[in-house]
Design a protein around this motif. Structure first.
Motif, PDB file in Angstrom:
ATOM      1  N   MET A  80      10.660   5.006  -3.634  1.00  0.00           N
ATOM      2  CA  MET A  80      11.513   3.403  -3.231  1.00  0.00           C
ATOM      3  C   MET A  80      11.648   3.045  -5.121  1.00  0.00           C
ATOM      4  O   MET A  80      11.187   3.247  -5.817  1.00  0.00           O
ATOM      5  N   ARG A  81      13.475   2.237  -4.039  1.00  0.00           N
ATOM      6  CA  ARG A  81      13.618   2.733  -5.319  1.00  0.00           C
ATOM      7  C   ARG A  81      13.960   0.533  -5.976  1.00  0.00           C
ATOM      8  O   ARG A  81      13.856  -0.367  -4.540  1.00  0.00           O
ATOM      9  N   THR A  82      13.855   0.049  -6.848  1.00  0.00           N
ATOM     10  CA  THR A  82      14.060  -1.598  -7.362  1.00  0.00           C
ATOM     11  C   THR A  82      15.320  -1.715  -7.385  1.00  0.00           C
ATOM     12  O   THR A  82      15.867  -0.726  -7.734  1.00  0.00           O
ATOM     13  N   SER A  83      15.207  -2.835  -8.756  1.00  0.00           N
ATOM     14  CA  SER A  83      16.132  -2.394  -8.751  1.00  0.00           C
ATOM     15  C   SER A  83      15.672  -2.822 -10.557  1.00  0.00           C
ATOM     16  O   SER A  83      17.409  -2.657 -11.217  1.00  0.00           O
ATOM     17  N   LYS A  84      15.166  -2.453 -10.536  1.00  0.00           N
ATOM     18  CA  LYS A  84      14.578  -1.710 -11.880  1.00  0.00           C
ATOM     19  C   LYS A  84      14.609  -0.173 -12.573  1.00  0.00           C
ATOM     20  O   LYS A  84      15.565   0.621 -12.871  1.00  0.00           O
ATOM     21  N   TYR A  85      14.158   0.392 -11.400  1.00  0.00           N
ATOM     22  CA  TYR A  85      13.658   2.123 -11.051  1.00  0.00           C
ATOM     23  C   TYR A  85      13.751   2.620 -10.448  1.00  0.00           C
ATOM     24  O   TYR A  85      13.552   1.829  -8.686  1.00  0.00           O
TER      25      TYR A  85
END
Length: 233
Positions: free
Chosen positions: A221-226
């Motif tokens: 899972m990609r977030t804007s942080k990691y």
């Protein structure tokens, strides 16, 4: 040709459909799919004003459905012998814009808009998420955050829930569960089935815009942080 990179064919979208549209409305962000209809492969490409079925061997158009005046984003999906896709924007008689979810019988030729649409459902504009088909049910979340479970053959709404937040990624199914992620970093997990059952909710740091992927027992899972790899305990 995937073996040597040679171009086998190029198919231009029909000029008569698009020539009157503003340039911004001609954009499409949709990955095509390939389905089989009576042993024949069809490439389904939903682009802006028209959804086309193309012969993947020759590039020739087999059928089309024309509706709307602007760009499309959500991908088509297949199930129960039907193709499901969201159209581009339509302006109603009252001046309000909307889109529609179509269920189409893909066994046709030419302009099949008047003959092969089996059911349709109005939806708000800017539809980003791709539906999920599973065992006769169609799950979709609209751009205003309403999560629907539909009977795929009839279009009957079996249940719906208004959720908080915006959903720019698509719902995804794995191992009996449906995962929906908001732009605020929260993921809701529903058990697939004809009744709504929320089984978990989790939050990650940052925003979620992309659809997660599954590999083995892990969620990527990609977030804007990691970029996260989540493993079952």
């Amino acid at each position: 040709d995937k073996r040597n990179g040679e171009t086998i064919w190029i198919a231009e979208r029909p000029a008569d459909i698009y020539e009157q549209m503003a340039p911004i409305g001609k954009k499409a962000f949709v990955t095509p799919i390939i389905i089989q209809v009576k042993g024949r492969d069809l490439l389904i490409t939903n682009g802006s004003r028209a959804c086309l079925a193309i012969d993947p061997e020759t590039g020739e158009e087999v059928w089309r459905i024309v509706q709307g005046d602007d760009s499309t984003i959500s991908m088509p999906v297949e199930g129960d012998g039907l193709v499901f896709f969201y159209t581009s924007f339509v302006t109603g008689e009252d001046g309000r814009k909307y889109t529609e979810l179509f269920a189409v019988d893909p066994d046709g030729e030419g302009d099949i808009g008047a003959s092969h649409i089996r059911w349709r459902m109005k939806a708000p504009i800017l539809q980003l998420s791709t539906p999920v088909y599973l065992e006769g049910l169609l799950y979709t979340i609209d751009s205003e955050g309403t999560f629907f479970c539909l009977d795929a053959l009839s279009g009957e709404v079996l249940w719906s829930e208004k959720l908080k937040g915006k959903f720019h990624s698509s719902p995804i199914y794995a191992d009996g569960l449906l995962y929906l992620s908001t732009t605020k970093g929260e993921t809701l997990v529903y058990r697939a089935g004809p009744e709504p059952e929320l089984v978990a909710r989790n939050r990650l740091e940052g925003e979620i815009w992309s659809t997660p992927a599954f590999t083995g027992a892990a969620i990527i899972m990609r977030t804007s942080k990691y970029l996260h790899k989540i493993i079952s305990p």
